[in-house]
Design an enzyme around this catalytic site. Structure first.
Site, PDB file in Angstrom:
ATOM      1  N   SER A  97       0.812  -1.223   0.000  1.00 41.45           N
ATOM      2  CA  SER A  97       0.000   0.000   0.000  1.00 41.45           C
ATOM      3  C   SER A  97       0.847   1.276   0.000  1.00 41.45           C
ATOM      4  CB  SER A  97      -0.948  -0.054   1.197  1.00 41.45           C
ATOM      5  OG  SER A  97      -1.840   1.010   1.158  1.00 41.45           O
ATOM      6  N   ASP A 242      -1.143   1.418  -3.959  1.00 41.66           N
ATOM      7  CA  ASP A 242      -2.082   0.460  -4.565  1.00 41.66           C
ATOM      8  C   ASP A 242      -3.420   1.102  -4.918  1.00 41.66           C
ATOM      9  OD1 ASP A 242      -2.758   0.755  -1.877  1.00 41.66           O
ATOM     10  OD2 ASP A 242      -3.456  -1.305  -1.645  1.00 41.66           O
TER      11      ASP A 242
HETATM   12 MG    MG Z   1      -3.463   1.552  -0.023  1.00 41.84          MG
END
Ligand code: MG
Length: 460
Positions: A97, A242
């Site tokens: 992330s 992401d």
């Molecule tokens: Mg993320």
């Protein structure tokens, strides 16, 4: 990683320190065992360690007898949608992330497209620590199928939720800052498909994240703001690694924390769905409550963590959720945060209102937020928190996640340990910048003293 694998958002670690290929193989095999050798989707973001870790994870899943569908590069929300749409038993997203480039990790997706519950994480941990996964024999090794890009299907699914004609007519210009993550590939394509003229920066996928850190905080958005002003764009959007998060810059080049853009979406939604419930973590602005009151709506406060927001949305049957870090959960598509969906909704709001994004944001009541971080060893966190809880004095204190204290004039402070890093986060909010700073300063001192005192004790 003694007896837990999962943190707030899946499994995270530095490549070849905590997160080795061998470790990934075993974790994936445990996940595959948990999914009982079913159909499992695998995807990865643009990190350098993505190709090797997704290969090893696929092998682990296959050893547990799974049929693996590899969709390759993907944003997390695209993998979540596809897991559900393709009727998979589950999904494995290789991503860290917003963490720095040396990190990678795993998010495990359930068949409904939402990350698995804590209870299911425990089941996987029990398989991992309790003697291992169910190994396949030579006859029933799983298969791997490469699935060509699912971007088309995903794009069509998202488009259904906005009025494409209205957006096209407004002739919106937008700048996408992909932060060198996969979002720089997905969001520009989707916005173009609804007639937005798109400019991009930092949208070549590069696992070194050369342009800015993968987390889209307001202090790293100068290039985006500049580009918005240079091309006269209606808005700019910056994603994390992401692309489940979206932070917006208005037409005047000003960046806004996620709870302000969420408030716009909340207002847009509640105006059409009077009295409905919206879900948001305890770290969000009073603004969310302010808008809800205006439309007879209800705010359901949760612990911090995107999976919690998603799961609570399902439980209380809410269609909208949002986070201050730029997560927008739009239930009619899927109750998971999705940076591309958020960008479409903001485009629609601009188009429908006929106003500038800056004007819409300026109409919202102003609250000032200050965010701080203090380092704290993981083992000292619990005791530090207990000490702070005793020291806080306020008319209303909530301990659903960390300690949140509301003061008389709608100002508040939240002190909570991070689930992924050895730090405490301090958030304060007030109607003036000075007051927000004053509260943050005061509680930074309190936390700092508690951390020092308790760390000294725990290291003695
Ligand atoms: Mg993320």
């Amino acid at each position: 990683m003694v007896d837990r694998l999962f943190g707030t958002n899946g499994i995270r670690g530095v490549y070849n320190e905590e997160l080795t290929p061998e470790f990934m193989f075993k974790v994936a095999a445990s996940i595959g065992s948990f999914f009982k050798g079913g159909r499992v989707l695998i995807a990865r973001d643009g990190r350098n360690s993505g190709p090797i870790l997704s290969m090893v994870a696929a092998a682990g899943l296959m050893d547990a007898g799974c049929r693996v569908y590899d969709i390759g590069l993907s944003t997390t929300p695209m993998a979540q949608y596809t897991t559900k749409a393709m009727d998979m038993d589950g999904g494995v997203m290789i991503t860290a992330s917003h963490n720095p480039p040396q990190y990678n990790g795993v998010k495990v997706i359930d068949r409904d497209g939402i990350e698995i519950t804590r209870e299911k994480e425990v089941e996987i941990e029990n398989i991992y620590f309790g003697g291992g996964w169910q190994r396949s024999t030579w006859e029933n090794i799983g298969l791997k199928v490469n699935r060509p890009s699912v971007l088309e299907e995903y794009k069509d699914a998202l488009k259904k939720h906005v009025d494409v004609k209205v957006i096209e007519e407004r002739k919106i210009k937008a700048v996408v800052d992909g932060g060198n993550g996969v979002g720089g590939w997905v969001t520009p394509y989707i916005l173009k498909e609804v007639g937005v003229k798109v400019y991009t920066i930092n949208s070549n996928i590069d696992g070194h994240f050369p342009a800015r850190k993968p987390e889209p905080t307001l202090d790293v958005l100068d290039s985006l703001s500049q580009m918005v002003l240079n091309v006269g764009a209606d808005f700019g959007v910056a994603h994390d690694g992401d692309a489940d998060r979206a932070i917006f810059v208005d037409d005047k080049g000003r960046g806004h924390w996620g709870d302000r853009s969420f408030a716009l979406i909340e207002e847009y939604y509640l105006r059409r769905h009077l009295g409905e419930t919206v879900v948001t973590p305890i770290s969000s602005s009073m603004l969310v409550e302010h808008i809800a009151r205006k439309y007879e709506g209800h705010v359901h406060w949760t612990k911090v963590g995107s999976t919690t927001v998603s799961r609570v949305m399902v439980e209380v049957n809410a269609e909208l959720g949002g986070e201050e870090n730029g997560g927008i959960f739009y239930g009619p598509h899927l109750p998971v945060r999705d940076g591309a969906m958020a960008s479409l909704l903001i485009s629609e709001i601009i188009a429908e209102s006929g106003e500038r994004l800056s004007t819409l944001l300026d109409k919202l009541p102003r609250y000032y937020t200050v965010k701080r971080k203090i380092e704290c060893p993981n083992q000292a966190k619990e005791e530090v928190l207990e000490k702070i809880e005793k020291e806080v004095s306020a008319p209303r204190v909530e301990t659903i996640d960390g300690v949140k204290a509301w003061f008389k004039d709608e100002s508040w402070v939240l002190i909570r340990p991070s689930g992924t890093e050895p730090i405490f986060r301090i958030f304060s909010e007030a109607k003036s910048e000075e007051e927000a700073e004053r509260i943050a300063d005061a509680y930074t001192r309190i936390v700092d003293e508690a951390v020092k005192k308790i760390s000294r004790k725990t290291t003695c």
